[in-house]
Write an enzyme that holds these catalytic residues in place. Structure first.
Site, PDB file in Angstrom:
ATOM      1  N   HIS A  65       0.847  -1.171   0.096  1.00 17.38           N
ATOM      2  CA  HIS A  65      -0.040   0.066   0.014  1.00 17.38           C
ATOM      3  C   HIS A  65       1.023   1.216   0.019  1.00 17.38           C
ATOM      4  O   HIS A  65       0.523   2.185   0.754  1.00 17.38           O
ATOM      5  CB  HIS A  65      -0.954   0.051   1.281  1.00 17.38           C
ATOM      6  N   TYR A 335       3.114  -5.613  10.172  1.00 13.42           N
ATOM      7  CA  TYR A 335       3.061  -4.011  10.194  1.00 13.42           C
ATOM      8  C   TYR A 335       4.272  -3.311  11.093  1.00 13.42           C
ATOM      9  O   TYR A 335       4.751  -2.265  10.785  1.00 13.42           O
ATOM     10  CB  TYR A 335       1.880  -3.464  10.815  1.00 13.42           C
TER      11      TYR A 335
HETATM   12  C1  HEM Z   1      -1.181 -11.734   6.046  1.00 16.38           C
HETATM   13  C2  HEM Z   1      -1.729 -10.773   5.192  1.00 16.38           C
HETATM   14  C3  HEM Z   1      -1.147  -9.413   5.004  1.00 16.38           C
HETATM   15  C4  HEM Z   1       0.185  -9.028   4.870  1.00 16.38           C
HETATM   16  C5  HEM Z   1       1.495  -9.624   4.742  1.00 16.38           C
HETATM   17  C6  HEM Z   1      -0.210  -7.562   4.806  1.00 16.38           C
HETATM   18  C7  HEM Z   1       1.246  -6.594   4.489  1.00 16.38           C
HETATM   19  C8  HEM Z   1       0.966  -5.136   4.626  1.00 16.38           C
HETATM   20  C9  HEM Z   1       2.010  -4.348   4.733  1.00 16.38           C
HETATM   21  C10 HEM Z   1       3.648  -4.663   4.806  1.00 16.38           C
HETATM   22  C11 HEM Z   1       1.748  -2.964   4.837  1.00 16.38           C
HETATM   23  C12 HEM Z   1       2.491  -1.679   4.966  1.00 16.38           C
HETATM   24  C13 HEM Z   1       2.161  -1.177   6.489  1.00 16.38           C
HETATM   25  C14 HEM Z   1       3.103  -0.068   6.721  1.00 16.38           C
HETATM   26  O1  HEM Z   1       4.083   0.352   6.432  1.00 16.38           O
HETATM   27  O2  HEM Z   1       2.640   0.587   7.830  1.00 16.38           O
HETATM   28  C15 HEM Z   1       0.329  -3.124   4.779  1.00 16.38           C
HETATM   29  C16 HEM Z   1      -0.762  -2.012   4.802  1.00 16.38           C
HETATM   30  C17 HEM Z   1      -2.090  -2.201   4.570  1.00 16.38           C
HETATM   31  N1  HEM Z   1      -2.846  -3.374   4.736  1.00 16.38           N
HETATM   32 FE1  HEM Z   1      -1.993  -5.203   4.849  1.00 16.38          FE
HETATM   33  N2  HEM Z   1      -1.281  -6.936   4.941  1.00 16.38           N
HETATM   34  C18 HEM Z   1      -1.954  -8.028   5.339  1.00 16.38           C
HETATM   35  C19 HEM Z   1      -3.414  -8.412   5.312  1.00 16.38           C
HETATM   36  C20 HEM Z   1      -4.216  -7.367   5.382  1.00 16.38           C
HETATM   37  C21 HEM Z   1      -5.670  -7.333   5.500  1.00 16.38           C
HETATM   38  C22 HEM Z   1      -6.454  -8.634   5.807  1.00 16.38           C
HETATM   39  C23 HEM Z   1      -6.168  -6.333   5.483  1.00 16.38           C
HETATM   40  C24 HEM Z   1      -7.566  -5.715   5.589  1.00 16.38           C
HETATM   41  C25 HEM Z   1      -8.371  -4.823   5.984  1.00 16.38           C
HETATM   42  C26 HEM Z   1      -4.834  -5.292   5.209  1.00 16.38           C
HETATM   43  C27 HEM Z   1      -5.085  -3.788   5.028  1.00 16.38           C
HETATM   44  C28 HEM Z   1      -4.023  -3.118   4.768  1.00 16.38           C
HETATM   45  C29 HEM Z   1      -4.256  -1.486   4.732  1.00 16.38           C
HETATM   46  C30 HEM Z   1      -5.546  -0.574   4.398  1.00 16.38           C
HETATM   47  C31 HEM Z   1      -2.676  -0.943   4.492  1.00 16.38           C
HETATM   48  C32 HEM Z   1      -2.484   0.463   4.396  1.00 16.38           C
HETATM   49  C33 HEM Z   1      -2.383   1.131   5.729  1.00 16.38           C
HETATM   50  C34 HEM Z   1      -1.872   2.458   5.631  1.00 16.38           C
HETATM   51  O3  HEM Z   1      -2.284   3.365   4.851  1.00 16.38           O
HETATM   52  O4  HEM Z   1      -1.030   2.926   6.531  1.00 16.38           O
HETATM   53  N3  HEM Z   1      -3.927  -5.794   5.038  1.00 16.38           N
HETATM   54  N4  HEM Z   1      -0.133  -4.447   4.638  1.00 16.38           N
END
Ligand code: HEM
Ligand code: HEM
Ligand code: HEM
Lengths: 366, 199
Positions: A65, A335
């Site tokens: 993201h 995260y």
């Molecule tokens: C195991 C599964 C998942 C992995 C490996 C993953 C991985 C990641 C990573 C590495 C980031 C960047 C976070 C940061 O640097 O702050 C991210 C952001 C994000 N993830 Fe996931 N994620 C997973 C599951 C999910 C699920 C289930 C959702 C559902 C709601 C989700 C929603 C988001 C959102 C909305 C962001 C953006 C956050 C922001 O704007 O700061 N993720 N994810």
């Protein structure tokens, strides 16, 4: 006689034996340490989820993201959730919100028509200092029942270098191990892509627990339901869309006036899959509108504001706790790594376009 | 100091009871904290729970080390046995002060890194400590790395300290070990020759 010989032997060798014993204990401790730190044993740790991040990854950006925009807004509670939870955000008139819209793609420079995943992250800070952080996606459910499934899915769908497309045998093997993922594959192939951040519904996907004033627990999920109408686009429209179409659209809309989403909480009933984010709950479950989010103003993520925030969904206020959903718990650690890696890059001055020059914490940031 | 307070002029053979209780209580807490910390950074399941444990336990260590430090400065402590070389006793002494430094610095950098990262410092649900630093990527980066490096270093210090302690207990039998335990005093340290010398 033999016994005596042994005793004499042990006496003369007392010191070496003790040294061995001490080494053994110390060695065991060191091994336990190395295993716990994930250095040996090859177990899956929360670091494993970030192992594919290339060394050349643009410094300072989120590891997934990466492309996003910050926003400020206000949450106005309706009071309807108060009977279920003592969290003060549900009772307070106006709660200030910092948030972020983003694309699901890991690439911070991704074109807006390259992914169907649009996301909203929020941090609500109540007057008593309690914070509610969350990350929501426009997908209705997660592909697999656990976090390991996500790794296997990535592995299975990796394009084969010689053909350029995923190896069908590996995909079949994956779907056999995680049959629930078929539902996701089907949804991904058929559901319309959103054409605007404003008209998308953002879902929490994982389950949480509300705690009322008597300590009674209620499993829930929630969504941010838009006041703006959902719009989609045809494949050809999408293909022709400009590089930053979704973000430009959002900025234009906000210039005209605030955007609104209702916080809709769905109450689980006994038997609902609270610990499985790949299963949706029946449509008939009771829903309450806990309040309304007003998004009043957006600004570039490089300016800060939301840039250095970890919208860790496991940081919940008093009155809300986590369920035993395994994906939710795994995300906490994933995260944390992504956040600390990128904020350290910014802190140590390695980030380039992820930060705005004049705001740099460190003069080395160019 | 000892003259004024009418204490026996010979140094004690044991650390006082407060020091002994705190030593073992904190040894268990610190070892637990190290593994809780590692678990937080790796576990797919337990991070939220471990973090909820890490902060209050770490703050408890911060409070206890202050009491321990005051206690250490206020009362005489046993002398190192004469059988020990000057270098050895100096090294042991330095390591002990380094331990105090670590026991103080780890909770402080932990608290400060959460502050600099903009996180709530949650002691218990609904009870947050106030930040001790403003939110800042540079401070966060430095503190995060400092906390990690120090925690890992502390682990290896503990292993070394622990191995040396067992060596004294089982091989040298010079009273060092019993000075921090409740066991019967094997020898009066610094007076009698160590038992191991006979072997
Ligand atoms: C195991 C599964 C998942 C992995 C490996 C993953 C991985 C990641 C990573 C590495 C980031 C960047 C976070 C940061 O640097 O702050 C991210 C952001 C994000 N993830 Fe996931 N994620 C997973 C599951 C999910 C699920 C289930 C959702 C559902 C709601 C989700 C929603 C988001 C959102 C909305 C962001 C953006 C956050 C922001 O704007 O700061 N993720 N994810
Ligand atoms: C886990 C963390 C530990 C820390 C931070 C620690 C720290 C210390 C410190 C600072 C002292 C000096 C006495 C004082 O000021 O209280 C001391 C003494 C001592 N500790 Fe530990 N200790 C730890 C664990 C252990 C363990 C596991 C053992 C035994 C197996 C042990 C055995 C001893 C002994 C025998 C002494 C007396 C040393 C002397 O008189 O010179 N310690 N320790
Ligand atoms: C004697 C006390 C403490 C010890 C031995 C200790 C030990 C550790 C260890 C071993 C880690 C994992 C480091 C790594 O492998 O990356 C860690 C991480 C951490 N500690 Fe501590 N800690 C202590 C006190 C505290 C306190 C009091 C706080 C907060 C108030 C704290 C906050 C943290 C945080 C937030 C992390 C995780 C950083 C991240 O998620 O990126 N620690 N600690």
């Amino acid at each position: 006689m033999k016994k005596e010989a042994l005793v004499t032997y042990l006496r003369t060798k007392r010191v070496p034996l003790i040294l061995c014993g001490i080494l053994l204990i110390a060695g065991t401790l060191v091994l336990a340490f190395a295993w716990s730190a994930g250095l040996i044993g090859g177990r899956i740790t929360t670091r494993t989820f970030l192992k594919d991040t290339p060394k050349t990854y643009p410094a300072g950006y989120r590891r997934a993201h990466g492309k996003g925009i910050c926003f400020e807004g206000t949450f106005r509670a309706s009071g309807e959730a108060v009977p279920y939870s003592i969290a003060s955000v549900f009772a307070q008139q106006k709660v200030p919100v910092i948030g972020r819209f983003s694309l699901g793609s890991p690439d911070p420079y991704a074109p807006d028509n390259s992914t169907r995943t649009a996301s909203m992250a929020l941090m609500l800070t109540a007057d008593d200092g309690e914070q509610w952080r969350m990350k929501l996606n426009n997908e209705p459910f997660f592909a697999t029942r656990d976090a390991e499934g996500f790794l296997k899915q990535m592995e299975a769908y990796k394009p084969n270098p010689s053909t350029g497309s995923p190896d069908p045998a590996r995909v079949t093997a994956f779907l056999k191990e995680y049959p629930e993922a078929k539902k996701y594959v089907k949804w991904d192939a058929t559901a319309p892509w959103t054409r605007s951040f404003a008209g998308a519904q953002y879902n929490v996907i994982n389950s949480f627990i509300l705690i009322d004033k008597n300590g009674k627990k209620q499993a829930i999920r929630w969504s941010m339901r838009p006041h703006a109408a959902f719009t989609s686009w045809s494949v050809s429209q999408r293909k022709q869309a400009s590089h930053d179409f979704l973000f430009e659209d959002l900025k234009k809309r906000i210039q005209k006036g605030p955007l609104y989403w209702d916080l809709v909480i769905t109450l689980a009933e006994p038997g609902d899959a609270v610990n499985d984010p790949s299963q949706v709950w029946p449509e008939s479950r009771r829903q309450i509108v806990a309040g309304t989010l007003e998004v009043s103003h957006v600004f570039d993520q490089a300016d800060g504001g939301c840039r250095d925030v970890n919208f860790d969904p496991t940081r919940v206020p008093k009155g809300i706790t986590l369920s035993d959903d395994p994906v939710l718990r795994a995300r906490a650690g994933i995260y944390a790594h992504s956040h600390s890696d990128r904020v350290r890059e910014i802190g140590y001055g390695k980030a380039t376009d992820a930060v705005v020059k004049h705001q740099n914490d460190n003069p080395k940031n160019k | 100091m000892s003259g004024k307070k009418n204490r026996p002029s010979a140094p004690p053979t044991q650390f006082n009871i407060t020091a002994r209780i705190l030593h073992w209580l904190m040894a268990a807490m610190i070892l637990a904290m190290i593994f809780v910390g590692l678990g937080m950074m790796t576990s797919l399941t337990w991070r939220p729970w471990l973090l909820d444990l890490h902060v209050p336990l770490g703050i408890a260590i911060l409070l206890l080390v202050i009491i321990r430090f005051i206690n250490r400065l206020s009362f005489p402590v046993p002398k190192m046995p004469v059988s020990m070389s000057k270098f050895q006793s100096k090294a042991a002494g330095t390591l002990h002060w380094l331990f105090y430094g670590m026991m103080l610095a780890l909770p402080l950098t932990g608290w400060a890194q959460l502050s600099a990262g903009g996180f709530p410092v949650k002691l218990f649900p609904g009870v947050n400590l106030s930040p001790i630093l403003p939110q800042s990527p540079l401070l966060y980066a430095l503190l995060h790395d400092a906390h990690r490096v120090m925690a890992w270093a502390l682990f290896f210090m503990v292993v070394g300290h622990f191995s040396a302690a067992l060596l004294h207990a089982w091989v040298y039998r010079d009273g060092i070990f019993s000075s921090i335990t409740w066991g019967r005093k094997m020898t009066i340290r610094s007076e009698e020759p160590p038992a191991s010398a006979a072997e």
